[in-house]
Design a protein around this motif. Structure first.
Motif, short mmCIF file in Angstrom:
data_model
loop_
_atom_site.label_atom_id
_atom_site.label_comp_id
_atom_site.label_asym_id
_atom_site.label_seq_id
_atom_site.Cartn_x
_atom_site.Cartn_y
_atom_site.Cartn_z
N TRP A 196 -3.18 -33.60 25.88
CA TRP A 196 -3.70 -33.11 25.45
C TRP A 196 -2.57 -32.35 24.27
CZ3 TRP A 196 -9.17 -34.13 24.97
CH2 TRP A 196 -9.32 -34.89 25.63
N GLU A 235 1.30 -42.36 20.27
CA GLU A 235 -0.04 -42.25 20.19
C GLU A 235 -0.67 -40.59 20.71
OE1 GLU A 235 -2.78 -44.68 21.40
OE2 GLU A 235 -1.78 -46.71 20.55
N LYS A 236 -0.54 -39.54 20.32
CA LYS A 236 -1.26 -38.19 20.07
C LYS A 236 -0.01 -37.64 20.76
CE LYS A 236 -5.33 -38.09 22.96
NZ LYS A 236 -5.99 -38.09 24.63
N ARG A 255 5.44 -40.89 15.56
CA ARG A 255 4.23 -40.93 16.12
C ARG A 255 3.86 -42.12 15.70
NH1 ARG A 255 5.22 -35.61 14.72
NH2 ARG A 255 4.56 -33.82 15.76
#
Length: 238
Positions: free
Chosen positions: A89, A199-200, A236
């Motif tokens: 997160w 990812e993220k 990314r």
């Protein structure tokens, strides 16, 4: 001579009681998290962002323990499990590193060096796109968690391999590797650049490749070295 005769300060030693009935509850329902940011973030803003992102089914209490470190107390075990499973997160572009709270470790002893990521491996020849190779790559990248694979053969449901792993975020992000293989005719040895996408992926420094700061405050490489860096937004996933 007089000073040498003075008594040393007393060093007390205590044994304290543990809340034994609460230990299991703490381990199962709490997470400690640290936001890797170069400046202190507002506690209320952090709470608002995470409460909105996590949308917990039951009550969630967020307490600020120290600068950019927070305790998350979940009422529902499924909320706790889901938040960990869906990591990483980010908050305001900064990576939030989470780990379960241990009842037998002080907050100052907890380290936040490892974070899970889904890593995409691009550029492999089709014949190399197997679960075995994905596991081989993953174990050299960091701590392998798992591979997106429905079977043991060729993994052709995507144009790349997808590996979940823990990455050491105190080090530069791995960029990729050169794959040695034979040409299509088999007559010569070749090298192919195989590159990673994350990812993220939160904000990171394009000069040194580390998460937790951006180029303007990098202390790991010189400005001249940063100009020759291979890091950039292409790391990314699109």
């Amino acid at each position: 001579m007089v000073d040498s005769l003075l008594p040393l300060p007393t060093q007390d030693r205590f044994e304290l009681c543990e809340g034994s009935d609460e230990n299991e509850d703490i381990s199962n329902r709490c997470l400690l998290g640290k936001i890797l940011a170069s400046k202190s973030l507002n506690q209320q803003a952090v709470s608002n962002i995470l409460l909105d992102a996590w949308r917990s089914r039951a009550k969630l209490e967020i307490s600020s323990w120290s600068e950019n470190s927070f305790l998350f107390q979940f009422e529902d075990l499924e909320d706790h499990r889901r938040v960990l499973a869906e990591a990483p997160w980010s908050v305001m572009g900064n990576l939030l590193v989470l780990q379960p709270l241990s009842a037998r470790v002080s907050a100052s002893e907890m380290v936040f060096h490892w974070s899970p990521f889904w890593v995409q491996v691009h550029g492999l020849p089709v014949a190399k796109m197997t679960k075995q190779n994905a596991e081989f790559i993953g174990k050299r990248l960091g701590n392998l968690i798992g591979v997106e694979a429905m079977h043991e053969g060729l993994l052709l449901n995507r144009s790349y391999l997808r590996i979940k792993m823990e990455i050491d975020v105190t080090k530069p992000l791995p960029l990729g590797f050169f794959l040695q293989h034979n040409s299509s005719s088999g007559s010569e040895q070749m090298e192919t650049w195989v590159h990673y996408k994350y990812e993220k992926l939160a904000d990171f420094c394009y000069d040194c490749g580390r998460i937790g700061h951006v180029n303007s405050v990098c202390k790991f490489v010189s400005r001249e070295e940063g100009k020759n860096s291979l890091y950039g937004p292409d790391l990314r996933n699109s």
